[in-house]
Design a protein around this motif. Sequence first.
Motif, PDB file in Angstrom:
ATOM      1  N   GLU A 236      34.520  37.471  38.563  1.00 51.94           N
ATOM      2  CA  GLU A 236      33.222  37.341  39.214  1.00 51.94           C
ATOM      3  C   GLU A 236      33.198  38.105  40.531  1.00 51.94           C
ATOM      4  O   GLU A 236      32.191  38.719  40.881  1.00 51.94           O
ATOM      5  CB  GLU A 236      32.887  35.871  39.478  1.00 51.94           C
ATOM      6  N   ASP A 237      34.299  38.062  41.261  1.00 55.84           N
ATOM      7  CA  ASP A 237      34.342  38.587  42.614  1.00 55.84           C
ATOM      8  C   ASP A 237      34.939  39.980  42.717  1.00 55.84           C
ATOM      9  O   ASP A 237      34.729  40.676  43.718  1.00 55.84           O
ATOM     10  CB  ASP A 237      35.150  37.639  43.507  1.00 55.84           C
ATOM     11  N   ASN A 238      35.699  40.389  41.719  1.00 52.11           N
ATOM     12  CA  ASN A 238      36.420  41.657  41.789  1.00 52.11           C
ATOM     13  C   ASN A 238      36.851  42.057  40.380  1.00 52.11           C
ATOM     14  O   ASN A 238      37.579  41.304  39.733  1.00 52.11           O
ATOM     15  CB  ASN A 238      37.657  41.500  42.688  1.00 52.11           C
ATOM     16  N   VAL A 239      36.405  43.203  39.909  1.00 48.45           N
ATOM     17  CA  VAL A 239      36.740  43.610  38.540  1.00 48.45           C
ATOM     18  C   VAL A 239      37.950  44.538  38.480  1.00 48.45           C
ATOM     19  O   VAL A 239      38.376  44.923  37.389  1.00 48.45           O
ATOM     20  CB  VAL A 239      35.537  44.288  37.839  1.00 48.45           C
ATOM     21  N   TYR A 240      38.530  44.879  39.645  1.00 50.01           N
ATOM     22  CA  TYR A 240      39.646  45.828  39.673  1.00 50.01           C
ATOM     23  C   TYR A 240      40.969  45.142  39.985  1.00 50.01           C
ATOM     24  O   TYR A 240      41.026  44.191  40.781  1.00 50.01           O
ATOM     25  CB  TYR A 240      39.402  46.924  40.718  1.00 50.01           C
ATOM     26  N   TYR A 241      42.029  45.650  39.376  1.00 50.20           N
ATOM     27  CA  TYR A 241      43.380  45.216  39.724  1.00 50.20           C
ATOM     28  C   TYR A 241      43.899  46.010  40.910  1.00 50.20           C
ATOM     29  O   TYR A 241      44.520  45.481  41.813  1.00 50.20           O
ATOM     30  CB  TYR A 241      44.311  45.363  38.522  1.00 50.20           C
ATOM     31  N   ARG A 242      43.659  47.284  40.874  1.00 48.81           N
ATOM     32  CA  ARG A 242      43.907  48.167  42.005  1.00 48.81           C
ATOM     33  C   ARG A 242      42.893  49.288  41.936  1.00 48.81           C
ATOM     34  O   ARG A 242      42.146  49.384  40.948  1.00 48.81           O
ATOM     35  CB  ARG A 242      45.347  48.709  42.004  1.00 48.81           C
ATOM     36  N   ARG A 243      42.823  50.126  42.951  1.00 54.98           N
ATOM     37  CA  ARG A 243      41.817  51.179  43.006  1.00 54.98           C
ATOM     38  C   ARG A 243      41.832  52.017  41.717  1.00 54.98           C
ATOM     39  O   ARG A 243      42.865  52.581  41.340  1.00 54.98           O
ATOM     40  CB  ARG A 243      42.055  52.097  44.210  1.00 54.98           C
ATOM     41  N   GLY A 244      40.689  52.078  41.044  1.00 57.48           N
ATOM     42  CA  GLY A 244      40.551  52.895  39.846  1.00 57.48           C
ATOM     43  C   GLY A 244      41.073  52.265  38.576  1.00 57.48           C
ATOM     44  O   GLY A 244      40.952  52.864  37.503  1.00 57.48           O
ATOM     45  N   GLU A 245      41.617  51.047  38.651  1.00 53.28           N
ATOM     46  CA  GLU A 245      42.186  50.378  37.466  1.00 53.28           C
ATOM     47  C   GLU A 245      41.528  49.023  37.280  1.00 53.28           C
ATOM     48  O   GLU A 245      41.710  48.114  38.102  1.00 53.28           O
ATOM     49  CB  GLU A 245      43.696  50.197  37.627  1.00 53.28           C
ATOM     50  N   LEU A 246      40.751  48.890  36.200  1.00 52.65           N
ATOM     51  CA  LEU A 246      40.114  47.610  35.928  1.00 52.65           C
ATOM     52  C   LEU A 246      41.157  46.528  35.641  1.00 52.65           C
ATOM     53  O   LEU A 246      42.185  46.795  35.016  1.00 52.65           O
ATOM     54  CB  LEU A 246      39.172  47.736  34.727  1.00 52.65           C
ATOM     55  N   ALA A 247      40.885  45.317  36.121  1.00 54.93           N
ATOM     56  CA  ALA A 247      41.747  44.193  35.777  1.00 54.93           C
ATOM     57  C   ALA A 247      41.637  43.914  34.284  1.00 54.93           C
ATOM     58  O   ALA A 247      40.550  43.975  33.705  1.00 54.93           O
ATOM     59  CB  ALA A 247      41.356  42.952  36.571  1.00 54.93           C
ATOM     60  N   ALA A 248      42.754  43.604  33.671  1.00 59.31           N
ATOM     61  CA  ALA A 248      42.765  43.343  32.236  1.00 59.31           C
ATOM     62  C   ALA A 248      42.116  42.011  31.900  1.00 59.31           C
ATOM     63  O   ALA A 248      41.557  41.839  30.812  1.00 59.31           O
ATOM     64  CB  ALA A 248      44.198  43.368  31.713  1.00 59.31           C
ATOM     65  N   SER A 249      42.176  41.056  32.836  1.00 55.71           N
ATOM     66  CA  SER A 249      41.667  39.714  32.568  1.00 55.71           C
ATOM     67  C   SER A 249      41.650  38.915  33.854  1.00 55.71           C
ATOM     68  O   SER A 249      42.260  39.303  34.862  1.00 55.71           O
ATOM     69  CB  SER A 249      42.557  38.994  31.548  1.00 55.71           C
ATOM     70  N   ASN A 250      40.986  37.765  33.812  1.00 59.08           N
ATOM     71  CA  ASN A 250      41.079  36.828  34.918  1.00 59.08           C
ATOM     72  C   ASN A 250      42.519  36.357  35.107  1.00 59.08           C
ATOM     73  O   ASN A 250      42.991  36.207  36.238  1.00 59.08           O
ATOM     74  CB  ASN A 250      40.181  35.616  34.655  1.00 59.08           C
ATOM     75  N   ALA A 251      43.211  36.131  34.006  1.00 56.47           N
ATOM     76  CA  ALA A 251      44.586  35.642  34.092  1.00 56.47           C
ATOM     77  C   ALA A 251      45.474  36.620  34.844  1.00 56.47           C
ATOM     78  O   ALA A 251      46.374  36.197  35.597  1.00 56.47           O
ATOM     79  CB  ALA A 251      45.138  35.393  32.689  1.00 56.47           C
ATOM     80  N   GLN A 252      45.243  37.911  34.678  1.00 52.61           N
ATOM     81  CA  GLN A 252      46.053  38.903  35.398  1.00 52.61           C
ATOM     82  C   GLN A 252      45.875  38.756  36.909  1.00 52.61           C
ATOM     83  O   GLN A 252      46.847  38.853  37.677  1.00 52.61           O
ATOM     84  CB  GLN A 252      45.668  40.319  34.954  1.00 52.61           C
ATOM     85  N   LEU A 253      44.649  38.501  37.356  1.00 51.71           N
ATOM     86  CA  LEU A 253      44.396  38.312  38.783  1.00 51.71           C
ATOM     87  C   LEU A 253      45.010  37.008  39.287  1.00 51.71           C
ATOM     88  O   LEU A 253      45.509  36.946  40.419  1.00 51.71           O
ATOM     89  CB  LEU A 253      42.892  38.346  39.051  1.00 51.71           C
ATOM     90  N   VAL A 254      44.975  35.965  38.456  1.00 52.41           N
ATOM     91  CA  VAL A 254      45.619  34.703  38.823  1.00 52.41           C
ATOM     92  C   VAL A 254      47.126  34.899  38.922  1.00 52.41           C
ATOM     93  O   VAL A 254      47.767  34.447  39.883  1.00 52.41           O
ATOM     94  CB  VAL A 254      45.275  33.595  37.814  1.00 52.41           C
TER      95      VAL A 254
END
Length: 283
Positions: A236-254
């Motif tokens: 909801e708050d951030n769709v990226y894992y790092r600059r230019g790389e989308l996060a694969a999932s909410n679990a990855q951010l957790v």
Amino acid sequence: MSYDSFLAGDPVIVTAALTGGVHGKEATPNLPETPEEIGRAAAAAERAGAAVVHLHARRPNGERTFDTERFQAIDDAVRRHADDVIIQHSTGGTAAPDADRHQPLRTDPAPEMASLDMGPLNRYAHLTSENTRGLVDSLYDEMHERGIKPELEVFNDGHRNEVFGLLDRRDLADPVYATLIFGPGTLTRPTPRNFLTAIDDLPEGATFNTLGFGRHQLPFATMGILFGGHVRVGLEDNVYYRRGELAASNAQLVERVVRVANELGRPVATPAEAREILGLRGA
């Protein structure tokens, strides 16, 4: 809550904001939208270390809805897939009638927690989410009646004043739980000094949660951990894992913020521990 809480090794509660009500799969195909997708995402976030999932509801076409039946379908899916995660509904919204904002509180059973926006917000070019005191009070009153813990969403300095105003008008159960939000626009500017000011300017005994939008998600979560608070991450708050790389999932951010907490020596709260910390009625 303070650096002393960090030194004491108090547990940190991780909230995963899975979906949101603004961007959809056009921003990232990894954003869950259907009840089944959200249920599976909640279970994965819980396995990764989240004790709370913050939920919005979507129509089949992906648009935001406050409909009780849609929230019910999502809750049923979360309970089917997850183990013991705490369900927190969003009541925030833009250009929605006040009556609609109450609908997420009316599932059976009620959510253990629900968000409560503390004041007006500018949205997009021509919209404002008003969040009048009358609406705030009516949402709080229904939460209190249904045994739902309010999560006070504090988007700027004025909203912190509104927290004190709500305490003057209503008798909130301890601990008061406020999410401090940092980012662009109406939000508090994301600087470390503003973060320190915000945590120092909360009611005595309040518990705080830390939310940074976009690229500010990880650094502000880290500051929240260091100063004895709790943290929120998610698509909801951030769709990226790092600059230019989308996060694969909410679990990855957790998983990432759990690693940070572990490296810094703060244990991550289980759902049962989070209920105890937050004073939830099911604790």
